[in-house]
Structures are given as C-alpha cells and as structure tokens.
Design a protein around this motif. Structure first.
Motif, short mmCIF file in Angstrom:
data_model
loop_
_atom_site.label_atom_id
_atom_site.label_comp_id
_atom_site.label_asym_id
_atom_site.label_seq_id
_atom_site.Cartn_x
_atom_site.Cartn_y
_atom_site.Cartn_z
N TYR A 1 36.31 12.50 14.68
CA TYR A 1 37.55 11.33 15.17
C TYR A 1 37.75 10.27 14.01
N GLY A 2 36.44 9.94 13.21
CA GLY A 2 36.49 9.13 12.28
C GLY A 2 37.43 9.09 11.17
N TYR A 3 37.88 10.32 10.84
CA TYR A 3 38.78 10.66 9.89
C TYR A 3 40.50 10.44 10.38
N ILE A 4 40.53 10.19 11.61
CA ILE A 4 41.90 9.89 12.09
C ILE A 4 42.71 8.84 11.33
N PRO A 5 42.13 7.73 11.14
CA PRO A 5 42.94 6.80 10.33
C PRO A 5 42.97 7.02 8.91
N ALA A 6 42.18 7.64 8.11
CA ALA A 6 42.09 8.16 7.02
C ALA A 6 43.34 8.82 6.67
N PHE A 7 43.68 9.80 7.36
CA PHE A 7 44.60 11.11 7.35
C PHE A 7 46.00 10.37 8.13
N GLY A 8 45.87 9.03 8.38
CA GLY A 8 46.96 8.47 9.06
C GLY A 8 47.67 8.99 10.41
N ALA A 9 46.85 9.61 11.23
CA ALA A 9 47.12 10.59 12.23
C ALA A 9 47.64 9.68 13.28
N HIS A 10 48.80 10.04 14.04
CA HIS A 10 49.41 9.36 15.13
C HIS A 10 48.86 9.82 16.45
N LEU A 11 48.35 10.89 16.32
CA LEU A 11 47.85 11.49 17.55
C LEU A 11 46.66 12.62 17.20
N PHE A 12 45.63 12.87 18.04
CA PHE A 12 44.44 13.78 17.90
C PHE A 12 44.33 14.30 19.15
N LEU A 13 44.63 15.91 18.99
CA LEU A 13 44.64 16.84 20.02
C LEU A 13 43.49 17.56 19.96
#
Length: 299
Positions: A109-121
């Motif tokens: 989950y720590g890579y969510i902001p690095a990729f600029g993701a708006h949602l993690f499923l």
C-alpha cells in the motif's frame, strides 16, 4: 499526468484467480508457493473478481487512443520472480498494464501515492485496512466477476463512511434514527466532510466532464439507506463539491441488491458487509470499504 488521468491500483489476487497458489502459500509456506508459481508461470491465470472491472476501465481509453484517460497499476505481494506468471497472464488477456510493484510478501500500500493512484482494490482485507488507515482510498473486492452487458462502466457507491465521512453515521449508531434525522435536518445546509472514496469519485467526474451525459463511458450512482428528509444534506454536499452523480437512490433502509441490479452496477462500494452480501445475491460485484464507526464496532 496522474492528476489528469484516473489511476487505479489492483492486487494480483483481485485481478486473477490465485486461489490454488494462495492455498499452497497458506498451508505449505512461502517457498512452496514460489516454487509452484515458477513451475506454472506459463499457465495462464483465470480472471478474478476485479478482472471485468479492469477491462472496462481500460476500454475507456479507446475513446482517446493518444491520450489515455485511465491507467491500471499492479500492486502485488509476489516477488518479481513469481510475478512473471502474473505478467504472462496480463499479456495473454490483452490488458494494457505496464507498471507494477512486486513487494515479496510486504504490504504494497505504501506505493499508492508514488503511483498517484486514486483507488486501491485488493483481495487482502488487511492490506486494505492499512491503506485506509494511511489515508488512501481502498476497498476489498469480496464478490464477482459478473459484469453487465453494457459497454458503459457503471459504478455505485454507498454514502456515509464511503463517499462521505461517518460523522452522521456516528450519531445514528450512538443515538438512534430520530437523533440522526434531527441532526441531518438541522445541518441540511452544512456539507458533509469527504469520506475515503471522495477523491476516486472526483477523478471519475473529471472523465465524465469530458462527455455529454448521454454518451459518457461512465455512469455513477449513490445508493444509500438514507431517506427524506436526510436526503437534502447529501444533495447539497455533492453540489458544494461540484461533483456529478448520475443517479441517487434513497432507500430508507431497504435491501440494496435489487436496486443495484436495476442500475446494472459493475461494482458497488459499501462500508457494511451486509449490503455487500445483498449485492452478491443479485450477482453484483461488490467491494467492502472497512472504514468508519460500523467497522470499528466489529473489531
């Protein structure tokens, strides 16, 4: 670019059916799992709960071939070595997914902001809880992969603790329906604070804004247990956010499944597992958002 396009991150177990290899991991350990994945890396994986959703997201890019509106990122606890089977399957199924993080057993989950993701499923509820606790939009896919026959992507949301904060739900849980109704009537002109999926809805809205409503590749719905007079605050909140919702269903506590079927939802997000189960009974893919007072009371 990530600010302009919608970025959705998905785990390998949400994208593909990895039940067999995951069972080996659970019963025989990591080494046996890795060995199994490498031995079977040329065997194509079957679609998982999130596969049809991802396919519909990626199909939106056909509208503007030179300017992708959506990007799908893979966030996986596999290693790069065992991840070869995942990418081989992505290639076989013709999915335009090129970016990934393989974390070798660590929650990604720590890579969510690095990729600029708006949602993690994800299919991993613990990963989703960690992501939400860190302030990221996330949900656990708990059923699927039935998809409606329409080319249009249809996404349905619960309101409180999903699109909105759980501030009103808190009053309902602790003081009852009468206190909740009185509070919503008194605060009808006070916008609700945003919930964990507000940013995701906003990103969907940016895509929708590029189309006339009758030809948009995305259609959204709010499906809430609220009823009049508690509907007014919701309507005014969305107006204050300048976010469009195509359909709003105020059900006054009725089961949601039949309404989601009538809407033709490709996926439904709710903070309560009972509503997710109602969706599943009507063959609607559902995703649990373990956020807010209702989920805290269960732990």
């Amino acid at each position: 670019m990530s600010k302009q396009k919608l970025v959705v991150a998905i785990s390998s177990r949400a994208l593909f059916n990895l039940d067999e290899s995951h069972a080996i991991f659970e019963t025989q350990g990591k080494e046996a799992f890795c060995r199994y994945q490498i031995e079977h890396e040329n065997e194509v994986l079957e679609p998982g709960f999130g596969f049809q959703l991802v396919k519909k997201f990626l199909d939106i890019n056909k509208v503007f071939p030179g300017e992708p509106l959506v990007e799908i990122i893979l966030l996986s606890q596999n290693s790069a070595d065992t991840g070869l089977r995942i990418f081989n399957s992505i290639h076989h199924h013709g999915l335009a997914i090129t970016r990934a993080a393989f974390t070798s057993g660590v929650s990604p989950y720590g890579y969510i902001p690095a990729f600029g993701a708006h949602l993690f499923l994800s299919a991993n509820g613990e990963d989703v809880k960690k992501a939400l606790a860190a302030g990221f939009a996330a949900a656990t896919i708990v059923s699927g992969p039935v998809s409606n026959a329409s080319d249009q992507l249809r996404i349905a949301f619960d309101g409180d603790a999903v699109l909105f904060s759980d501030e009103s739900e808190l009053i309902y849980q602790r003081q009852g329906l009468a206190a909740f109704a009185a509070n919503e009537r008194d605060d009808a002109h006070k916008p609700l604070a945003g919930g964990p999926l507000k940013g995701f809805l906003s990103a969907l809205h940016r895509i929708q804004s590029r189309f006339e409503p009758d030809v948009s590749p995305i259609r959204t719905a709010l499906v809430t247990a609220r009823a009049a007079p508690a509907h007014e605050r919701v309507v005014r909140t969305l107006r204050a956010w300048d976010i469009r919702i195509d359909e709003a269903l105020f059900l006054g506590g009725m089961p949601k499944g039949a309404f989601l079927k009538a809407f033709g939802a490709d996926i439904f997000f709710d903070d309560q597992t009972g509503h997710c189960e109602s969706a599943q009974m009507h063959q609607i893919t559902s995703a649990h958002v373990p956020h807010g007072i209702t989920n805290q009371s269960k732990t």
